[in-house]
Write a protein that holds these residues in place. Structure first.
Motif: not given
Length: 319
Positions: A38-47
């Protein structure tokens, strides 16, 4: 049951989805080498995040993507299948004529789940969602999602727990902000971030102090402890269109204890093992079993003090 979990803080590039997705891909590969599931990235990190605050509707539309049919979700799905990993990341979602600050979780079998931020304030053209998000995952447990400010309201965390979440994914872009509360967070000089290589102690002191970790410790572990669920906190780090995010990526167990964390002024992944055998008899779940819901009707009564998300985030009115 144990779940090897990772959480990432990284300094995204505003509007550069190619770069941001490459950072995500690199961390997925690194996490796979540590057997992370399970790997979690930040809020709106893509855009990208804070640069959207002044955007016109057309620019938001150009940056947004449909879920799950957009190219970014396709890239996440491919990574998930390739590395047999559940992955979560945030972006701006387009749905018909409406835009959302959304967080998407993809699973190795192609399943996907999306949460639309309940309290969106990033841009007048970005709407708030109206649905809580808790689901059975391929990990053998239930995952819940709350984005940034969603986590600040205790009602949201409790409802997510009552819906059966074992692990709360808590993606953020926070710390170092010009909070309207005089004793919460506070701005960080971007020059300290710019000098992080030559003087890491100065910026990391801010990250560990009341503008970062100190503020988080006042409430974030309580969301885990009081509601009997693990919390995976992911955050941006570094300068974001004039503000400095404090990172502080961390894993928190269902007693509110820190499993692992970072305060470093750099992109970084934190990993650890979530021992789900702790859940059944942890304090928060015992308290939930002692609830008296017949007493709580006032929680859903409108008081007249409510503001919309933008007003609540930016208003100077203490009432």
């Amino acid at each position: 049951m144990n779940i090897k979990t990772g959480t990432v803080q990284f300094n995204h590039k505003p509007g550069d989805k190619v770069y941001n997705l490459q950072v995500i891909a690199d961390y997925v590969k690194a996490a796979a080498s540590e057997s992370v599931k399970l790997l979690v990235f930040p809020e709106m990190c893509i855009s990208g995040y804070w640069h959207v605050i002044g955007m016109e509707r057309g620019a938001i539309a150009d940056l947004a993507e449909p879920v799950p049919d957009g190219p970014s979700i396709a890239a996440l799905k491919k990574l998930s299948a390739t590395y047999d990993m559940v992955i979560g990341a945030g972006l701006i979602e387009s749905a018909a004529d409406t835009f959302y600050n959304s967080y998407v979780v993809v699973e190795p079998d192609g399943a996907w789940h999306v949460h639309r931020k309940l309290h969106a304030f990033e841009n007048a053209h970005i709407s708030s969602g109206n649905t809580f998000t808790v689901f059975d995952s391929s990990l053998g447990c239930r995952l819940g999602i709350l984005i940034c400010w969603d986590n600040n309201l205790v009602e949201n965390a409790r409802i997510t727990a009552l819906m059966g979440a074992d692990i709360l994914l808590a993606p953020h872009q926070t710390g170092g902000t010009a909070s309207k509360s005089p004793h919460a967070m506070g701005v960080i000089d971007p020059a300290l971030w710019a000098a992080r290589m030559s003087n890491p102690e100065a910026i990391e002191a801010e990250f560990m102090g009341d503008k970062g970790r100190g503020w988080l410790m006042r409430w974030l572990p309580a969301r885990a402890h009081d509601n009997g669920m693990f919390v995976v906190f992911s955050n941006g780090v570094g300068e974001d269109s004039g503000e400095v995010r404090t990172g502080n990526a961390m894993l928190i167990d269902c007693y509110g204890r820190i499993i692992n964390e970072t305060w470093r002024a750099r992109d970084e992944m934190v990993t650890g093992t979530l021992d789900l055998s702790l859940l059944d008899r942890c304090t928060g779940r015992r308290w939930i079993r002692g609830r008296r819901p017949e007493l709580y009707g006032s929680l859903s009564v409108v008081t007249g003090q409510e503001l919309n998300a933008i007003e609540a985030r930016f208003s100077d009115d203490p009432t």
